[in-house]
Design a protein around this motif. Sequence first.
Motif, mmCIF file in Angstrom:
data_model
loop_
_atom_site.group_PDB
_atom_site.id
_atom_site.type_symbol
_atom_site.label_atom_id
_atom_site.label_comp_id
_atom_site.label_asym_id
_atom_site.label_seq_id
_atom_site.Cartn_x
_atom_site.Cartn_y
_atom_site.Cartn_z
ATOM 1 N N VAL A 1 24.709 17.967 -41.195
ATOM 2 C CA VAL A 1 25.571 17.317 -40.210
ATOM 3 C C VAL A 1 25.016 17.496 -38.804
ATOM 4 C CG1 VAL A 1 27.878 17.306 -39.215
ATOM 5 C CG2 VAL A 1 27.594 17.550 -41.681
ATOM 6 N N GLY A 2 24.434 18.699 -38.560
ATOM 7 C CA GLY A 2 23.857 18.967 -37.250
ATOM 8 C C GLY A 2 24.893 18.825 -36.153
ATOM 9 N N GLY A 3 24.498 18.249 -35.023
ATOM 10 C CA GLY A 3 25.431 18.029 -33.927
ATOM 11 C C GLY A 3 26.135 16.702 -34.016
ATOM 12 N N ALA A 4 26.003 16.022 -35.176
ATOM 13 C CA ALA A 4 26.581 14.686 -35.319
ATOM 14 C C ALA A 4 27.977 14.707 -35.915
ATOM 15 C CB ALA A 4 25.673 13.820 -36.189
ATOM 16 N N VAL B 1 11.215 20.455 -45.131
ATOM 17 C CA VAL B 1 12.599 20.028 -45.322
ATOM 18 C C VAL B 1 12.641 18.513 -45.145
ATOM 19 C CG1 VAL B 1 14.980 20.233 -44.539
ATOM 20 C CG2 VAL B 1 13.463 22.238 -44.494
ATOM 21 N N ILE B 2 12.902 17.816 -46.241
ATOM 22 C CA ILE B 2 12.985 16.356 -46.234
ATOM 23 C C ILE B 2 14.360 15.980 -46.782
ATOM 24 C CG2 ILE B 2 11.993 14.197 -47.068
ATOM 25 C CD1 ILE B 2 9.330 15.597 -47.372
ATOM 26 N N PRO B 3 15.157 15.249 -46.025
ATOM 27 C CA PRO B 3 16.520 14.963 -46.478
ATOM 28 C C PRO B 3 16.548 14.014 -47.672
ATOM 29 C CG PRO B 3 16.025 13.688 -44.511
ATOM 30 C CD PRO B 3 14.857 14.620 -44.720
ATOM 31 N N LEU B 4 17.644 14.051 -48.379
ATOM 32 C CA LEU B 4 17.894 13.014 -49.386
ATOM 33 C C LEU B 4 18.216 11.720 -48.646
ATOM 34 C CD1 LEU B 4 20.089 15.031 -51.909
ATOM 35 C CD2 LEU B 4 17.608 14.732 -51.890
ATOM 36 N N GLY B 5 17.759 10.607 -49.186
ATOM 37 C CA GLY B 5 17.843 9.369 -48.431
ATOM 38 C C GLY B 5 19.078 8.532 -48.737
ATOM 39 N N ILE B 6 19.292 7.574 -47.864
ATOM 40 C CA ILE B 6 20.358 6.587 -48.039
ATOM 41 C C ILE B 6 19.804 5.214 -47.679
ATOM 42 C CG2 ILE B 6 22.204 8.227 -47.496
ATOM 43 C CD1 ILE B 6 22.354 6.626 -44.737
ATOM 44 N N ASP B 7 20.504 4.183 -48.111
ATOM 45 C CA ASP B 7 20.137 2.814 -47.783
ATOM 46 C C ASP B 7 21.032 2.346 -46.634
ATOM 47 O OD1 ASP B 7 19.519 0.172 -47.578
ATOM 48 O OD2 ASP B 7 19.979 -0.349 -49.662
ATOM 49 N N PRO B 8 20.506 2.243 -45.417
ATOM 50 C CA PRO B 8 21.351 1.828 -44.280
ATOM 51 C C PRO B 8 21.877 0.409 -44.412
ATOM 52 C CG PRO B 8 19.034 1.926 -43.635
ATOM 53 C CD PRO B 8 19.114 2.508 -45.007
ATOM 54 N N ALA B 9 21.248 -0.402 -45.276
ATOM 55 C CA ALA B 9 21.763 -1.758 -45.479
ATOM 56 C C ALA B 9 23.057 -1.738 -46.282
ATOM 57 C CB ALA B 9 20.714 -2.611 -46.192
ATOM 58 N N MET C 1 28.394 8.929 -42.053
ATOM 59 C CA MET C 1 27.897 8.731 -40.689
ATOM 60 C C MET C 1 27.215 7.375 -40.553
ATOM 61 S SD MET C 1 26.603 12.520 -39.412
ATOM 62 C CE MET C 1 25.648 12.967 -40.852
ATOM 63 N N ALA C 2 26.461 6.982 -41.590
ATOM 64 C CA ALA C 2 25.827 5.663 -41.558
ATOM 65 C C ALA C 2 26.869 4.551 -41.541
ATOM 66 C CB ALA C 2 24.901 5.500 -42.756
ATOM 67 N N GLY D 1 26.425 10.262 -35.153
ATOM 68 C CA GLY D 1 26.259 10.099 -36.590
ATOM 69 C C GLY D 1 25.288 8.998 -36.943
ATOM 70 N N ALA D 2 25.300 7.913 -36.172
ATOM 71 C CA ALA D 2 24.370 6.813 -36.434
ATOM 72 C C ALA D 2 22.926 7.262 -36.269
ATOM 73 C CB ALA D 2 24.676 5.642 -35.500
ATOM 74 N N LEU D 3 22.661 8.081 -35.253
ATOM 75 C CA LEU D 3 21.303 8.583 -35.039
ATOM 76 C C LEU D 3 20.880 9.522 -36.162
ATOM 77 C CD1 LEU D 3 21.453 9.297 -31.190
ATOM 78 C CD2 LEU D 3 20.359 7.359 -32.347
ATOM 79 N N ARG D 4 21.794 10.389 -36.565
ATOM 80 C CA ARG D 4 21.468 11.326 -37.652
ATOM 81 C C ARG D 4 21.238 10.583 -38.956
ATOM 82 N NH1 ARG D 4 18.731 14.692 -40.194
ATOM 83 N NH2 ARG D 4 19.781 16.147 -41.584
ATOM 84 N N ALA D 5 22.054 9.592 -39.241
ATOM 85 C CA ALA D 5 21.904 8.827 -40.487
ATOM 86 C C ALA D 5 20.573 8.093 -40.520
ATOM 87 C CB ALA D 5 23.065 7.849 -40.642
ATOM 88 N N ALA D 6 20.104 7.619 -39.357
ATOM 89 C CA ALA D 6 18.816 6.919 -39.312
ATOM 90 C C ALA D 6 17.677 7.835 -39.731
ATOM 91 C CB ALA D 6 18.574 6.376 -37.906
#
Length: 646
Positions: free
Chosen positions: A299-302, A154-162, A281-282, A333-338
Amino acid sequence: MVDAWRGRERALRERGVDVRLFSAGRSEEGGEWVALRPRPGEAVEAVDTLGRHPALFLYDPRPLWRSLGEQWDVIDIHEEPFSLATAEILLLRAFRRNRAPVILYTAQNIRKRYPIPFRWFERYALRLASGISACNADAAAIASEKGFAGRARVIPLGIDPAEFTPVPERRSGGRGAGDQHHDVVVGYIGRLVPEKGIDLLLRALALEPRLHLRVAGSGPLGASLPARALALGVAHRMTLIGAVEPDEVATFYRSVDVIAVPSLTTPRWTEQFGRVAVEAMASGVPVVASDAGALPDVVGGAGLIVRQGNVPELATALVSAGGERASDLIAAGALRAAECSWTSVADDYIALYRSVTHAEGPDPASAVEIVVVAYGRPDLLRAALEPVAGMPLTVVDNSSLPEIAELCTEFGVRYIDPGRNGGFGAGVNRALVDRLVPGADVLLLNPDARITSGQIAVLQNALRSDRRLASVAPSQVDESGRPARVEWRFPSPGNAWREAIGLSRLQRGARFVIGSVLLLRAEALDQVGGFDEAFFLYAEETDWAYRAQSLGWRHTLVPAARVVHVGAATSSDGHRRDAHFHASQERYFRKHFGAIGWQSARVATWGGAMFRAAVLPGARGTEARRRAALYRLGPMRVESRLRDAS
């Protein structure tokens, strides 16, 4: 195709991976045609396509044909296993005789039986694949159920935190943090279709006067949404923005207090990931989502999860997320988004690539962790533990006996009581979930077998001398010193017929070693995964070894290592033991050769037993008649009757 979605390839290149990317030159995204626009110097080649449906289009084969003529370490196909494009690429690979391992992608988290020929495409692709990347846990499980031999990751779809970053006030909780009485601005972004739950949000507004809604998106419900809001008396608290350009999405997130993802599962659709939730969340925005599809895992616990269609629960959660719980949710949410950043996603893919190429890590396993699955007989277990008690060792006690717990305390080894007897495979998996030495090779030791640390070292040296080996086993003798057979050919319908007519010496196919004492390579465990718990007793190691062999691994006997194995010492009921053994054989044949393969092997075994019953005297003839009766009734059916009777 979409620039933001190519962040994975850019992150991989930053880590030194040579990536050649082929993408459709244009495709339909969100109801509109989008053209591929590479960045300056970006190594991506546009390929013409034929067809519009995501599963029914074909690539122009010419650029793929040329590329498949070159040598690659991995072929990563980011298409569903059942799709026409996947079948096309695999066919071109076969014609090109390209042997690079194949990785497939799947998001399909609804169990569907596709029409022919797509069912055939899917089965072929899953059996050929060396790795699977799934964006949700259900999709990974479905891939395994449908024939993938290994552990789907299970690999999540990614996002650009910048791109998705919180404004400063969000980092400290936002404007409404801790205030239960201020108005809460709820954001929705996505397609305006019934299954996305937009009507639920309007009804939540009608229940809770503190809620205001900003809607970004387009779709079939767009024209009727204002009238629906007016009918519910919430038109003055809803703003319909319309479609938002990709570079304005982050700004939209920052304009609201909460993002809502109130999706509803239908018979043919459910949420496969929920990228909106991760982006929000990011951006420092709390998320409230339904329990549709993959949303709880994403979403998990975030964030806050509510039941699908439950409007009062949704309204309460939105107020809470935008008020008293905002600070905690923003931090989580910040931790999950990372975890979903492109850099993290790239790391996950590099680990997957290393796994399918059987590459050893920078520090190959040197330690050995021992797992013993016990069921009664503390006396035998004591004899097994004494020579190895100083090593990392876990005893999983399927019998839940206090005597075994006390014995483990005496020897200073970890004791696990699973609370049920789920069988040998389930016991092993329970120990593998929480490893004592992550990354170590794993020795499976029966409680009625004895091995010394010196013999374990001989086994590991043999295992590590050949990077293709997934498992090794020592030679075995019983208590009287009589040798026991350890290495076998994999069962198959053809081999069943050879045995039935007395030509066992002519059996064909790869070999495996039995699991009374079995050392498993850490890298093979990582790729293949744990044991199939459908095998209650017997054949679980055969199934694991067959799956490993399908993924390019081998197994061998190490004659230089020798152990004592009592054999069947923890089971006193011979008839029940035989029923379990042959029921596991039936499961194995059905799983790997289908119903037809099983019926072929069944007829062969029954016919051979009937012949032996007719010609063999005494106890051997009686045993043959019992075997014939077992296969006439069906071993799994007999096993089920025995369980019901007990």
